[in-house]
Design an enzyme around this catalytic site. Structure first.
Site, PDB file in Angstrom:
ATOM      1  N   ASP A   6     -12.228  12.562   5.977  1.00 42.37           N
ATOM      2  CA  ASP A   6     -12.200  12.212   4.553  1.00 42.37           C
ATOM      3  C   ASP A   6     -13.578  11.748   4.103  1.00 42.37           C
ATOM      4  OD1 ASP A   6     -12.406   9.640   5.620  1.00 42.37           O
ATOM      5  OD2 ASP A   6     -10.241   9.298   5.509  1.00 42.37           O
ATOM      6  N   HIS A  16      -8.956  19.358  10.660  1.00 40.33           N
ATOM      7  CA  HIS A  16      -8.563  18.577   9.477  1.00 40.33           C
ATOM      8  C   HIS A  16      -9.793  17.815   8.983  1.00 40.33           C
ATOM      9  CE1 HIS A  16      -5.587  16.260   7.033  1.00 40.33           C
ATOM     10  NE2 HIS A  16      -6.525  15.321   7.123  1.00 40.33           N
ATOM     11  N   GLU A  76      -7.651  16.162  13.435  1.00 40.59           N
ATOM     12  CA  GLU A  76      -8.708  15.435  12.734  1.00 40.59           C
ATOM     13  C   GLU A  76      -9.683  14.821  13.734  1.00 40.59           C
ATOM     14  OE1 GLU A  76      -9.285  12.374   8.988  1.00 40.59           O
ATOM     15  OE2 GLU A  76      -7.442  12.233  10.163  1.00 40.59           O
ATOM     16  N   ASP A 105      -3.024  23.825  16.536  1.00 46.17           N
ATOM     17  CA  ASP A 105      -4.247  24.027  15.754  1.00 46.17           C
ATOM     18  C   ASP A 105      -3.895  24.327  14.305  1.00 46.17           C
ATOM     19  OD1 ASP A 105      -6.896  24.241  15.106  1.00 46.17           O
ATOM     20  OD2 ASP A 105      -7.174  26.246  15.955  1.00 46.17           O
TER      21      ASP A 105
END
Length: 475
Positions: free
Chosen positions: A77, A397, A457, A448
């Site tokens: 993020d 991710h 992530e 995956d």
């Protein structure tokens, strides 16, 4: 000793099932340091090697009149969380302190120091006053409601701080540890920079000691993402690094006092630094700088029991991965491997052995087994380091990696528009080289899928210890 040796031999045998050739630790080391360039926030330098990234978050801190640009995004993020970032810098710096020679021999010392400096510069700026530390930029909830590359993000970039009236002794002490460790890493190469970092570290340690309290009580938004379980681990961790950096009697007294030495822990991670502090104290005992009695002796004993425990097959997946939890399990493997490698070298230098038998060779075998597992010596025959080997995670991710680069697609990708890329079941357009994903489950199975954030992530707290492990395996 026989019990420990059999456990490690069995672990290595499991990890090498399906191995195809020896891992290329040098290539993996180079990749691991590239990853940190992919996580950079702020104005990117002229020597930036990850070219699909661009400048981002150039106004961070303006809401408080401070410069909070730079630093690292923590995972997939675009928020800058101070507690895991400081741990990341501490571990990167510790890797340099332990393994500067193999890093230099591999041509990677300058990149490792650049990674430490990028984080250290930010943490020093975040310490805006003697008793004020900025500990987060951005809002986790609003950030997670969007899927945008950092160059486009228009979510709030609110800055949050701790101070005397709203304390955060956990994050303040961890930041002190990070800056002290970085000061040690730089002291022979840039004395002025090292002294600046050390000055911040000493002030932050005083601030943490004098104003106790968990930072997520002062910054409630952090509790959902990086809650703190306490501050005693960070305080003794910081004291150990400051004692290494200065030799100061006050730091020695803090370590040898009657504070919490941690006992035997089961993990070493961003929220629990006791094992790291115990490893530093154990080395200081072996070097004759701390007494092998009282609190230091208890810490050394606890460290060695931790190491004796993590090599046991009962702690591992069928394929040999140290197993702790489903969400980002590999963070536990890389941090334990680092401590095992470092303590192995400390024991060898002192001609000492572990309390449960065995010593340096067994610990290095364990560290190697975890590295080899990550690099492809596992039942899935897959590397869990992105960009390494013939087969590695493709749907990582990660916002920046999963959305087209601003260099090739300069039109703005909106907050909600980015989810069109998130939901695609196709490989990321940008390869986040060197990222270590969360990893497989307890049965060595890996999904995956970008939507499976617990497995796909990556995080800086996973990769930072791995830099040191890879450097050690080259020596």
């Amino acid at each position: 000793m026989v019990r420990l040796l059999l456990a490690v031999v069995g672990l290595v045998a499991l990890c090498c099932l399906g191995c195809e050739g020896q891992p290329n630790y040098r290539a993996a080391l180079s990749n691991s340091l590239l990853y940190f360039e992919g996580q950079r926030s702020g104005k990117l330098p002229a020597d930036q090697r990850v070219q699909w990234r661009g400048d981002s978050a150039l106004s961070d801190g303006h809401d408080h009149g401070v410069d909070l640009t730079g630093g690292y995004y923590d995972s997939g993020d675009n928020v800058k969380f101070g507690l895991p970032m400081a741990f990341t810098v501490t571990m990167l710096a510790w890797g340099v302190v332990e393994y500067a020679r193999p890093l230099a021999a591999a041509g990677e010392l300058r990149h490792a120091l650049a990674a430490v400096r990028w984080g250290g510069d930010y943490l020093a700026r975040a310490h805006a006053a003697e008793e004020t530390l900025y500990v987060q930029v951005g809002d986790g909830d609003s950030d997670h409601s969007c899927w945008q590359r950092p160059e486009d993000m228009d979510t709030p970039r609110t800055a949050y701080s701790v101070d005397a009236s709203r304390p955060g002794s956990d994050v303040a002490a961890e930041t002190a540890a990070a800056l002290a460790a970085a000061a040690v890493a730089f002291r022979r190469l840039d004395a002025g920079y090292s002294a600046m970092l050390l000055g911040h570290a000493q002030q932050l340690f005083r601030f943490a000691k004098n104003h106790r309290g968990l930072y997520h009580d002062s910054v409630p938004g952090a509790a959902k993402f990086y809650p703190s379980s306490g501050d005693e681990d960070e305080l003794i961790w910081a004291a150990a690094w400051l004692f290494i950096a200065t030799g100061g009697e006050d730091y020695k007294a803090f370590i040898t006092g009657d504070g919490n030495s941690g006992g035997v822990q089961s993990v070493f991670l961003w929220d629990n630094k006791f094992v790291g502090a115990q490893a530093l104290v154990a080395k200081l005992i072996l070097d004759g700088k701390l007494p092998d009695a009282g609190n230091p002796a208890a810490m050394k004993s606890s460290l060695e029991q931790f190491l004796c425990n993590v090599v046991q097959p009962s702690r591992h997946s069928p394929g040999g991965m140290l197993w702790t939890q489903h969400w980002n399990n590999l963070q536990f493997a890389t941090s334990a491997a680092f401590v095992a490698a470092a303590h192995s070298d400390h024991l060898a230098a002192a001609g000492a052995t572990l309390r449960c038998g065995g010593g340096s060779p067994e610990l290095i075998s364990f560290a190697r087994s975890q590295a080899d597992y990550i690099l492809g010596a596992n039942p899935g025959k897959m590397s869990y380091m992105v960009g390494y080997g013939a087969r590695f995670p493709e749907q990582v991710h990660h916002r920046g990696a999963s959305v087209p680069s601003i260099k090739t697609s300069p039109a703005k990708i909106t907050c909600k528009g980015g989810f069109d890329y998130y939901s695609k079941g196709t490989p990321n357009p940008n390869v986040l080289v060197g990222a270590v994903v969360g990893g497989p489950d307890e049965d060595d199975k890996y999904n995956d899928s970008r939507e499976d954030f617990q497995q796909t992530e990556p995080s800086t707290v996973t990769a930072a210890p791995f830099v040191g492990v890879l450097a050690r395996l080259l020596s």
